[in-house]
Design a protein around this motif. Structure first.
Motif, PDB file in Angstrom:
ATOM      1  N   MET A 123      -7.284   7.068  37.240  1.00 22.07           N
ATOM      2  CA  MET A 123      -6.029   7.204  37.012  1.00 22.07           C
ATOM      3  C   MET A 123      -4.966   6.763  38.276  1.00 22.07           C
ATOM      4  O   MET A 123      -5.241   7.316  39.322  1.00 22.07           O
ATOM      5  N   PRO A 124      -4.237   5.785  38.005  1.00 18.31           N
ATOM      6  CA  PRO A 124      -3.537   5.323  39.332  1.00 18.31           C
ATOM      7  C   PRO A 124      -2.549   6.320  39.771  1.00 18.31           C
ATOM      8  O   PRO A 124      -2.201   7.254  39.066  1.00 18.31           O
ATOM      9  N   SER A 125      -2.391   6.283  40.957  1.00 13.99           N
ATOM     10  CA  SER A 125      -1.483   7.258  41.747  1.00 13.99           C
ATOM     11  C   SER A 125       0.142   6.797  41.434  1.00 13.99           C
ATOM     12  O   SER A 125       0.487   5.660  41.534  1.00 13.99           O
ATOM     13  N   VAL A 126       0.914   7.755  41.661  1.00 13.93           N
ATOM     14  CA  VAL A 126       2.343   7.343  41.668  1.00 13.93           C
ATOM     15  C   VAL A 126       2.965   8.392  42.741  1.00 13.93           C
ATOM     16  O   VAL A 126       2.647   9.496  42.898  1.00 13.93           O
ATOM     17  N   THR A 127       3.902   7.741  43.322  1.00 10.54           N
ATOM     18  CA  THR A 127       4.734   8.449  44.236  1.00 10.54           C
ATOM     19  C   THR A 127       6.114   8.720  43.765  1.00 10.54           C
ATOM     20  O   THR A 127       6.823   8.001  43.609  1.00 10.54           O
ATOM     21  N   VAL A 128       6.339   9.958  43.890  1.00 10.41           N
ATOM     22  CA  VAL A 128       7.826  10.540  43.598  1.00 10.41           C
ATOM     23  C   VAL A 128       8.473  10.833  44.660  1.00 10.41           C
ATOM     24  O   VAL A 128       8.241  11.780  45.434  1.00 10.41           O
ATOM     25  N   THR A 129       9.636  10.037  45.041  1.00 13.37           N
ATOM     26  CA  THR A 129      10.236  10.308  46.127  1.00 13.37           C
ATOM     27  C   THR A 129      11.625  10.946  45.968  1.00 13.37           C
ATOM     28  O   THR A 129      12.348  10.395  45.293  1.00 13.37           O
ATOM     29  N   LEU A 130      11.970  12.073  46.529  1.00 12.29           N
ATOM     30  CA  LEU A 130      13.355  12.739  46.494  1.00 12.29           C
ATOM     31  C   LEU A 130      14.070  12.645  47.588  1.00 12.29           C
ATOM     32  O   LEU A 130      13.626  12.843  48.849  1.00 12.29           O
ATOM     33  N   ILE A 131      15.123  11.835  47.853  1.00 12.41           N
ATOM     34  CA  ILE A 131      16.106  11.454  48.712  1.00 12.41           C
ATOM     35  C   ILE A 131      17.321  12.362  48.823  1.00 12.41           C
ATOM     36  O   ILE A 131      18.073  12.427  47.731  1.00 12.41           O
ATOM     37  N   GLY A 132      17.525  13.074  49.650  1.00 14.58           N
ATOM     38  CA  GLY A 132      18.807  14.166  49.823  1.00 14.58           C
ATOM     39  C   GLY A 132      19.184  14.372  51.191  1.00 14.58           C
ATOM     40  O   GLY A 132      19.196  13.611  52.068  1.00 14.58           O
ATOM     41  N   LYS A 133      19.712  15.793  51.256  1.00 18.20           N
ATOM     42  CA  LYS A 133      20.100  16.274  52.673  1.00 18.20           C
ATOM     43  C   LYS A 133      20.209  17.663  52.337  1.00 18.20           C
ATOM     44  O   LYS A 133      20.320  18.026  51.476  1.00 18.20           O
ATOM     45  N   PRO A 134      20.176  18.452  53.621  1.00 21.91           N
ATOM     46  CA  PRO A 134      20.294  19.765  53.905  1.00 21.91           C
ATOM     47  C   PRO A 134      21.732  20.114  53.266  1.00 21.91           C
ATOM     48  O   PRO A 134      22.814  19.351  53.596  1.00 21.91           O
ATOM     49  N   GLY A 135      21.782  21.230  52.544  1.00 26.09           N
ATOM     50  CA  GLY A 135      23.127  21.784  52.293  1.00 26.09           C
ATOM     51  C   GLY A 135      23.825  21.208  51.012  1.00 26.09           C
ATOM     52  O   GLY A 135      24.883  21.375  50.531  1.00 26.09           O
ATOM     53  N   CYS A 136      23.021  20.152  50.252  1.00 26.20           N
ATOM     54  CA  CYS A 136      23.430  19.539  48.973  1.00 26.20           C
ATOM     55  C   CYS A 136      22.779  20.191  47.935  1.00 26.20           C
ATOM     56  O   CYS A 136      21.769  20.419  47.529  1.00 26.20           O
ATOM     57  N   HIS A 137      23.973  20.930  47.116  1.00 26.72           N
ATOM     58  CA  HIS A 137      23.607  21.648  45.991  1.00 26.72           C
ATOM     59  C   HIS A 137      22.862  20.957  44.841  1.00 26.72           C
ATOM     60  O   HIS A 137      22.149  21.209  44.330  1.00 26.72           O
ATOM     61  N   LEU A 138      23.467  19.898  44.792  1.00 28.67           N
ATOM     62  CA  LEU A 138      22.725  18.657  43.803  1.00 28.67           C
ATOM     63  C   LEU A 138      21.309  18.263  44.268  1.00 28.67           C
ATOM     64  O   LEU A 138      20.350  18.375  43.162  1.00 28.67           O
ATOM     65  N   CYS A 139      21.060  18.324  45.529  1.00 32.23           N
ATOM     66  CA  CYS A 139      19.989  17.966  45.952  1.00 32.23           C
ATOM     67  C   CYS A 139      18.839  19.245  45.761  1.00 32.23           C
ATOM     68  O   CYS A 139      17.827  19.065  45.271  1.00 32.23           O
ATOM     69  N   ASP A 140      19.419  20.379  45.833  1.00 31.98           N
ATOM     70  CA  ASP A 140      18.466  21.524  45.675  1.00 31.98           C
ATOM     71  C   ASP A 140      18.297  21.612  44.052  1.00 31.98           C
ATOM     72  O   ASP A 140      17.141  21.700  43.658  1.00 31.98           O
ATOM     73  N   ASP A 141      19.287  21.166  43.111  1.00 38.40           N
ATOM     74  CA  ASP A 141      18.900  21.159  41.738  1.00 38.40           C
ATOM     75  C   ASP A 141      17.866  20.335  41.410  1.00 38.40           C
ATOM     76  O   ASP A 141      16.886  20.678  40.634  1.00 38.40           O
ATOM     77  N   ALA A 142      17.966  19.085  42.119  1.00 39.26           N
ATOM     78  CA  ALA A 142      16.947  18.118  41.792  1.00 39.26           C
ATOM     79  C   ALA A 142      15.824  18.377  42.422  1.00 39.26           C
ATOM     80  O   ALA A 142      14.673  18.070  41.546  1.00 39.26           O
ATOM     81  N   ARG A 143      15.579  19.113  43.459  1.00 34.28           N
ATOM     82  CA  ARG A 143      14.259  19.413  44.098  1.00 34.28           C
ATOM     83  C   ARG A 143      13.583  20.280  42.964  1.00 34.28           C
ATOM     84  O   ARG A 143      12.226  20.202  42.793  1.00 34.28           O
ATOM     85  N   ALA A 144      14.356  21.181  42.378  1.00 34.95           N
ATOM     86  CA  ALA A 144      13.698  22.318  41.466  1.00 34.95           C
ATOM     87  C   ALA A 144      13.072  21.547  40.465  1.00 34.95           C
ATOM     88  O   ALA A 144      11.957  21.820  39.822  1.00 34.95           O
ATOM     89  N   VAL A 145      13.957  20.663  39.739  1.00 39.71           N
ATOM     90  CA  VAL A 145      13.348  19.779  38.575  1.00 39.71           C
ATOM     91  C   VAL A 145      12.334  19.091  39.061  1.00 39.71           C
ATOM     92  O   VAL A 145      11.235  19.160  38.122  1.00 39.71           O
ATOM     93  N   VAL A 146      12.411  18.261  40.083  1.00 36.71           N
ATOM     94  CA  VAL A 146      11.267  17.319  40.376  1.00 36.71           C
ATOM     95  C   VAL A 146      10.022  18.189  40.589  1.00 36.71           C
ATOM     96  O   VAL A 146       8.745  17.790  40.394  1.00 36.71           O
ATOM     97  N   THR A 147       9.957  19.288  41.448  1.00 36.32           N
ATOM     98  CA  THR A 147       9.023  20.213  41.769  1.00 36.32           C
ATOM     99  C   THR A 147       8.465  20.626  40.514  1.00 36.32           C
ATOM    100  O   THR A 147       6.986  20.618  40.316  1.00 36.32           O
ATOM    101  N   GLU A 148       8.980  21.084  39.717  1.00 34.13           N
ATOM    102  CA  GLU A 148       8.643  21.742  38.373  1.00 34.13           C
ATOM    103  C   GLU A 148       7.858  20.683  37.267  1.00 34.13           C
ATOM    104  O   GLU A 148       6.603  20.784  36.986  1.00 34.13           O
TER     105      GLU A 148
END
Length: 84
Positions: A1-26
């Motif tokens: 199975m080939p590998s895939v990299t999922v990259t999350l680009i954000g910054k500290p203190g960004c509530h949308l980034c926190d929301d995105a992190r939760a979804v991506v991690t799940e």
């Protein structure tokens, strides 16, 4: 199975980034061959210049998949298309 990299680009203190992190991690959890990388625009001038007004950004193998809000089902479907 080939590998895939999922990259999350954000910054500290960004509530949308926190929301995105939760979804991506799940979505990525437990998927073989999927690597999650998190980058901050605060730590990288090139990322800051390119994405400062679009974070969070999710890349799949360096191609933009999502800007601002991550849809879990859309991300799952994209990973499934890549065999994950």
């Amino acid at each position: 199975m080939p590998s895939v990299t999922v990259t999350l680009i954000g910054k500290p203190g960004c509530h949308l980034c926190d929301d995105a992190r939760a979804v991506v991690t799940e979505v990525v959890a437990g998927r073989e061959g999927v690597e999650l990388v998190e980058l901050s625009i605060v730590d990288d001038d090139a990322l800051h210049a390119r994405y400062w007004d679009e974070i969070p950004v999710v890349l799949l193998d360096d191609a933009v998949h999502t800007i601002y809000r991550v849809d879990a089902e859309r991300l799952r479907a994209a990973l499934a298309e890549r065999g994950h």
